[in-house]
Scaffold this motif. Structure first.
Motif, PDB file in Angstrom:
ATOM      1  N   GLN A 135      38.574 -71.004 -40.005  1.00  0.00           N
ATOM      2  CA  GLN A 135      38.521 -70.516 -41.377  1.00  0.00           C
ATOM      3  C   GLN A 135      39.816 -69.802 -41.792  1.00  0.00           C
ATOM      4  OE1 GLN A 135      34.983 -68.044 -41.583  1.00  0.00           O
ATOM      5  NE2 GLN A 135      35.476 -66.884 -39.756  1.00  0.00           N
ATOM      6  N   GLN A 173      33.788 -71.650 -25.351  1.00  0.00           N
ATOM      7  CA  GLN A 173      32.462 -71.036 -25.553  1.00  0.00           C
ATOM      8  C   GLN A 173      31.660 -71.633 -26.706  1.00  0.00           C
ATOM      9  OE1 GLN A 173      31.614 -66.991 -25.345  1.00  0.00           O
ATOM     10  NE2 GLN A 173      32.886 -66.542 -23.567  1.00  0.00           N
ATOM     11  N   TRP A 174      32.293 -72.002 -27.798  1.00  0.00           N
ATOM     12  CA  TRP A 174      31.615 -72.611 -28.949  1.00  0.00           C
ATOM     13  C   TRP A 174      30.438 -71.778 -29.434  1.00  0.00           C
ATOM     14  CZ3 TRP A 174      34.596 -76.511 -30.517  1.00  0.00           C
ATOM     15  CH2 TRP A 174      35.325 -77.207 -29.547  1.00  0.00           C
ATOM     16  N   GLN A 175      30.518 -70.471 -29.283  1.00  0.00           N
ATOM     17  CA  GLN A 175      29.419 -69.665 -29.810  1.00  0.00           C
ATOM     18  C   GLN A 175      29.920 -68.593 -30.770  1.00  0.00           C
ATOM     19  OE1 GLN A 175      27.227 -68.738 -26.165  1.00  0.00           O
ATOM     20  NE2 GLN A 175      25.820 -70.388 -26.704  1.00  0.00           N
ATOM     21  N   ASP A 176      31.179 -68.671 -31.094  1.00  0.00           N
ATOM     22  CA  ASP A 176      31.759 -67.789 -32.107  1.00  0.00           C
ATOM     23  C   ASP A 176      31.351 -66.338 -31.932  1.00  0.00           C
ATOM     24  OD1 ASP A 176      33.240 -69.755 -33.227  1.00  0.00           O
ATOM     25  OD2 ASP A 176      32.059 -69.973 -35.051  1.00  0.00           O
ATOM     26  N   ASN A 177      31.535 -65.848 -30.737  1.00  0.00           N
ATOM     27  CA  ASN A 177      31.180 -64.469 -30.475  1.00  0.00           C
ATOM     28  C   ASN A 177      32.400 -63.747 -29.911  1.00  0.00           C
ATOM     29  OD1 ASN A 177      29.195 -62.603 -30.826  1.00  0.00           O
ATOM     30  ND2 ASN A 177      27.685 -63.766 -29.653  1.00  0.00           N
ATOM     31  N   ALA A 178      33.175 -63.150 -30.815  1.00  0.00           N
ATOM     32  CA  ALA A 178      34.443 -62.534 -30.425  1.00  0.00           C
ATOM     33  C   ALA A 178      34.245 -61.516 -29.304  1.00  0.00           C
ATOM     34  CB  ALA A 178      35.079 -61.874 -31.649  1.00  0.00           C
ATOM     35  N   ALA A 209      29.084 -63.650 -33.896  1.00  0.00           N
ATOM     36  CA  ALA A 209      27.732 -64.110 -34.192  1.00  0.00           C
ATOM     37  C   ALA A 209      26.713 -62.988 -34.023  1.00  0.00           C
ATOM     38  CB  ALA A 209      27.391 -65.290 -33.289  1.00  0.00           C
ATOM     39  N   ASN A 242      21.513 -71.079 -24.603  1.00  0.00           N
ATOM     40  CA  ASN A 242      22.306 -72.310 -24.484  1.00  0.00           C
ATOM     41  C   ASN A 242      22.470 -73.067 -25.809  1.00  0.00           C
ATOM     42  OD1 ASN A 242      19.667 -72.989 -24.557  1.00  0.00           O
ATOM     43  ND2 ASN A 242      19.781 -74.560 -22.949  1.00  0.00           N
ATOM     44  N   ASP A 243      22.099 -72.442 -26.911  1.00  0.00           N
ATOM     45  CA  ASP A 243      22.378 -73.047 -28.220  1.00  0.00           C
ATOM     46  C   ASP A 243      23.825 -72.731 -28.614  1.00  0.00           C
ATOM     47  OD1 ASP A 243      19.696 -73.771 -28.296  1.00  0.00           O
ATOM     48  OD2 ASP A 243      19.110 -72.093 -29.580  1.00  0.00           O
ATOM     49  N   TYR A 244      24.427 -73.645 -29.354  1.00  0.00           N
ATOM     50  CA  TYR A 244      25.759 -73.381 -29.899  1.00  0.00           C
ATOM     51  C   TYR A 244      25.614 -72.594 -31.200  1.00  0.00           C
ATOM     52  CZ  TYR A 244      27.169 -77.032 -26.652  1.00  0.00           C
ATOM     53  OH  TYR A 244      27.385 -77.769 -25.520  1.00  0.00           O
ATOM     54  N   PHE A 245      26.651 -71.874 -31.555  1.00  0.00           N
ATOM     55  CA  PHE A 245      26.609 -71.093 -32.799  1.00  0.00           C
ATOM     56  C   PHE A 245      27.974 -71.183 -33.469  1.00  0.00           C
ATOM     57  CE2 PHE A 245      26.217 -67.715 -35.796  1.00  0.00           C
ATOM     58  CZ  PHE A 245      24.861 -67.499 -35.983  1.00  0.00           C
ATOM     59  N   ILE A 246      28.001 -71.824 -34.617  1.00  0.00           N
ATOM     60  CA  ILE A 246      29.253 -72.029 -35.348  1.00  0.00           C
ATOM     61  C   ILE A 246      29.186 -71.256 -36.659  1.00  0.00           C
ATOM     62  CG2 ILE A 246      30.654 -73.767 -36.535  1.00  0.00           C
ATOM     63  CD1 ILE A 246      30.712 -74.957 -33.974  1.00  0.00           C
ATOM     64  N   ILE A 247      30.191 -70.441 -36.902  1.00  0.00           N
ATOM     65  CA  ILE A 247      30.226 -69.671 -38.146  1.00  0.00           C
ATOM     66  C   ILE A 247      31.020 -70.447 -39.190  1.00  0.00           C
ATOM     67  CG2 ILE A 247      31.068 -67.543 -39.208  1.00  0.00           C
ATOM     68  CD1 ILE A 247      30.584 -66.171 -36.483  1.00  0.00           C
TER      69      ILE A 247
END
Lengths: 187, 187, 187, 187
Positions: free
Chosen positions: B104, B59-64, D64, D88-93
């Motif tokens: 992290q 997913q690469w969107q860091d949305n648990a 996110a 469709n944007d990626y989001f990295i924490i």
């Protein structure tokens, strides 16, 4: 001539073998090192770079020459002297088990444009396994010739080969069967 | 009250189980998850922090929340719903097999002052093993209760337990025998 | 006697100074190196470990002795010979700008139990700055004596000191004013 | 259609701005965000992927949606609502200042085949600078449009731009002058 996108790692072969269990590791390394020397020779003939990745033995002074010198004074000499690094081989010192942890290995591989890695050395169930894991996560194609790694116990060596084959999807074809020409083209 | 220097990791239990081999992994996870739930409860009773470390499933969107939601629509639901993260549990998304690679996790453990890690989850011969390797190189004391991990094949699970025990010097005592009070003091 | 939880880094002082701009860097390093030598001596008197962190100059063979030898043949000699590493100093080779990137530095600092870092060396606006950034993210307390770093341009050196002070909350007290006794106790 | 080997990073724009100095950062971000929105639109028109890289604000739960929700309750809302991530944007924490430290960013960039990075966001003298440093060491080509970053103090922003330009050899051309077509081909 195109540059190879394959590199061969020789892991922890500069080794004192003076620790507990070292005797067994040495015993299994002696027949293995001859196969490794033969593979190294074939690999160099294809202009595939050779990278020694070796324990620091607690020195923290990044002096490869010292490490080799120390190993030559210990039981490991029997193996070390057969597979000494040559002038144009790379030599990376590692502080822990994986060749990628706390070392410049990944940066060097990136600069060399490497996609395929041939992994060899000792101990198969520790440093070779750990390095293979890290290589797999970094998306290198893995070749771990099963006759060019050795461990203290044969059963542990066998376990490690199984993990490397199944979990890392590595090719574990024996060294003499490895078709090096196929690498040179392969992306 | 003194803070615990132990943390418990729950690896990849939020899982779709819809991949090839997933059926077998699910089959072995079903009896295991009940033991894991029991251990989690005991651990929380000692104020030991719980850290879910879970695949991003591309997913690469860091949305648990999304990851869990997707898993609840798949065969994995049978296991997922029993061990859902609670509000004060940590949740770390990992992109690869080791919980330390590209996450992290190590920074969080450092901030929490953790020295001892209890590792649990799936698959025992891949993500638990890889995470254990990385934890060992970072010098954590390892506890990997052998009845709280599962793999697709039992023999591979057994192999992984052997490697974890021998190469990583982890304590693999079964979950019900783990003396959690001993951790609280241990440095 | 208690072990120090402070270490001093000497960055890139083994330097050829034969690159474009090297002449200016050498010019600014000559007066600086004397202050650095004086600080190193005081620091060693307190049993604070000294860690050289130095560029590989494209060698990839982890042989500190070779690197120093090469530098002694170049303009950098004027500075190098004043601050040569001594037998019990650590020596870490780095492939890139930050001393933490692709090196065993963080692992060594962890094993030594280090919380405070004194950073010195060249170039202030590149390798010292990058190393300071990485040290800050790893939560070390930073001391960067502003008179023990040098850059090609004085204005860039000044910029870097500002960033180090403001963004990294480092103490930039001049070397002669540094109270080394305060470190020994400080957590 | 060929895939782009360029990606655009939007750093820490999901921001509470409720910390000391946040008022100044907000003041400088308000005029900047409009330029950033315009650049983002142009970039998306070229099928260049957008990657938000954003602080975890101490949450450690990799969610996110929660982070954005929290920011919308704070002074940062004025900027946040203009540049919300799209589906469709990626989001990295990220847990620390650099977008590469303790995150999956580098792994994602590797999978996307990225060679060129456009860096934007706040604060210019901390998180943008740190991320730029780390990108430079990983050998990405850097574009840091000087009008698409902001810091608490203008002079610090200027300092950071100088460092980015001189030490990292980044192209700091203003956003409206950036020739995006040139990226698409460039290796």
């Amino acid at each position: 001539m195109s540059r190879s996108n394959t590199a061969m790692l020789i892991i922890d072969m500069m080794n004192k073998m003076d620790f507990e269990g070292g005797e067994d590791l040495l015993k299994h390394s002696i027949p293995m090192v001859d196969r490794l020397v033969a593979l190294k020779e074939r690999v160099k003939g294809k202009d595939i770079p050779i990278i020694y990745v070796n324990d620091n033995f607690g020195q923290w002074q990044d002096n490869a020459a010292n490490i080799i010198e120390e190993c030559m004074k210990k039981p490991g000499k029997e193996v070390v002297e057969k597979i000494l690094p040559e002038e144009n081989d790379y030599f990376i010192i590692k502080p822990k088990h994986s060749g990628f942890f706390g070392t410049q290995l990944d940066i060097l591989l990136h600069q060399l444009g490497i996609d395929n890695l041939i992994l060899t050395g000792i101990a198969g169930d520790i440093c070779v396994l750990f390095t293979a894991n890290d290589a797999y996560m970094r998306e290198y194609n893995l070749y771990v010739p099963k006759d060019c790694m050795a461990s203290e116990k044969e059963s542990d060596n066998e376990n490690a080969i199984q993990i490397i084959k199944r979990s890392l999807m590595a090719d574990t074809t024996e060294s003499t069967e490895l078709d090096l020409d196929s690498f040179v083209q392969k992306k």
